[in-house]
Design a protein around this motif. Structure first.
Motif, PDB file in Angstrom:
ATOM      1  N   GLU A   1     -10.688 -32.762-134.591  1.00 59.32           N
ATOM      2  CA  GLU A   1     -11.429 -33.490-135.451  1.00 59.32           C
ATOM      3  C   GLU A   1     -10.523 -33.285-136.920  1.00 59.32           C
ATOM      4  N   THR A   2     -10.126 -31.966-137.167  1.00 61.66           N
ATOM      5  CA  THR A   2      -9.443 -31.524-138.446  1.00 61.66           C
ATOM      6  C   THR A   2      -8.115 -32.330-138.229  1.00 61.66           C
ATOM      7  N   ARG A   3      -7.609 -32.298-137.264  1.00 63.75           N
ATOM      8  CA  ARG A   3      -6.155 -32.907-137.286  1.00 63.75           C
ATOM      9  C   ARG A   3      -6.423 -34.694-137.733  1.00 63.75           C
ATOM     10  N   VAL A   4      -7.293 -35.125-136.873  1.00 67.42           N
ATOM     11  CA  VAL A   4      -7.513 -36.634-137.214  1.00 67.42           C
ATOM     12  C   VAL A   4      -7.920 -36.669-138.588  1.00 67.42           C
ATOM     13  N   LYS A   5      -8.685 -35.982-138.999  1.00 67.12           N
ATOM     14  CA  LYS A   5      -9.109 -36.105-140.401  1.00 67.12           C
ATOM     15  C   LYS A   5      -7.858 -35.881-141.559  1.00 67.12           C
ATOM     16  N   GLN A   6      -6.971 -35.035-141.240  1.00 66.29           N
ATOM     17  CA  GLN A   6      -5.728 -35.011-142.029  1.00 66.29           C
ATOM     18  C   GLN A   6      -4.924 -36.219-141.981  1.00 66.29           C
ATOM     19  N   VAL A   7      -4.594 -36.768-140.602  1.00 63.65           N
ATOM     20  CA  VAL A   7      -3.745 -37.927-140.346  1.00 63.65           C
ATOM     21  C   VAL A   7      -4.471 -39.037-141.272  1.00 63.65           C
ATOM     22  N   LEU A   8      -5.767 -39.112-141.116  1.00 60.12           N
ATOM     23  CA  LEU A   8      -6.261 -40.291-141.869  1.00 60.12           C
ATOM     24  C   LEU A   8      -6.276 -40.124-143.151  1.00 60.12           C
ATOM     25  N   GLN A   9      -6.604 -38.914-143.888  1.00 64.14           N
ATOM     26  CA  GLN A   9      -6.389 -38.926-145.429  1.00 64.14           C
ATOM     27  C   GLN A   9      -4.785 -39.115-145.783  1.00 64.14           C
ATOM     28  N   SER A  10      -3.984 -38.843-144.822  1.00 62.94           N
ATOM     29  CA  SER A  10      -2.573 -39.047-145.195  1.00 62.94           C
ATOM     30  C   SER A  10      -2.195 -40.410-145.234  1.00 62.94           C
ATOM     31  N   GLN A  11      -2.582 -41.041-144.108  1.00 67.20           N
ATOM     32  CA  GLN A  11      -2.322 -42.494-144.075  1.00 67.20           C
ATOM     33  C   GLN A  11      -3.068 -43.217-145.174  1.00 67.20           C
ATOM     34  N   LEU A  12      -4.101 -43.100-145.508  1.00 67.75           N
ATOM     35  CA  LEU A  12      -5.169 -43.826-146.509  1.00 67.75           C
ATOM     36  C   LEU A  12      -4.615 -43.542-147.689  1.00 67.75           C
ATOM     37  N   SER A  13      -4.194 -42.416-147.862  1.00 71.84           N
ATOM     38  CA  SER A  13      -3.671 -42.017-149.431  1.00 71.84           C
ATOM     39  C   SER A  13      -2.618 -42.919-149.552  1.00 71.84           C
ATOM     40  N   ARG A  14      -1.777 -43.153-148.572  1.00 67.57           N
ATOM     41  CA  ARG A  14      -0.485 -44.231-148.963  1.00 67.57           C
ATOM     42  C   ARG A  14      -0.914 -45.673-149.283  1.00 67.57           C
ATOM     43  N   LEU A  15      -2.175 -46.037-149.026  1.00 69.42           N
ATOM     44  CA  LEU A  15      -2.469 -47.356-149.223  1.00 69.42           C
ATOM     45  C   LEU A  15      -3.083 -47.432-150.702  1.00 69.42           C
ATOM     46  N   ASP A  16      -2.954 -48.874-151.333  1.00 69.09           N
ATOM     47  CA  ASP A  16      -3.333 -48.645-152.755  1.00 69.09           C
ATOM     48  C   ASP A  16      -4.586 -49.194-152.813  1.00 69.09           C
TER      49      ASP A  16
END
Length: 83
Positions: free
Chosen positions: A30-45
């Protein structure tokens, strides 16, 4: 930016959908998925819905002012052409 609580909820749902056997192998998924989601979504405008609504309101007011100014300019041009 996206609400961190929503990202946590998505990460939790993804982690819950993982079969128990796999979940045990991937402790902290869950923590890793959250980190990946946060990372990927932060790249979007993205902009928040609140910011979008604020900017929509600003644009509407600006259009109204522009239309009023165009009408006033038309009146002034008409007065100048009559003189």
């Amino acid at each position: 930016m996206l609400d961190p609580k929503k990202i946590e909820e998505i990460a939790r749902q993804i982690a819950e959908s993982i079969p128990p056997g796999v979940k045990n192998m991937a402790e902290g998924a869950e923590t890793r998925v959250k980190q990946v989601l946060q990372s990927q979504l932060s790249r979007l405008d993205f902009v928040s819905r609140e910011e979008f609504d604020v900017q929509t309101h600003v644009l509407q007011r600006t259009r109204e002012k522009l239309e009023a100014m165009e009408a006033r300019l038309g009146e002034l041009e008409k007065q100048l052409s009559q003189d």
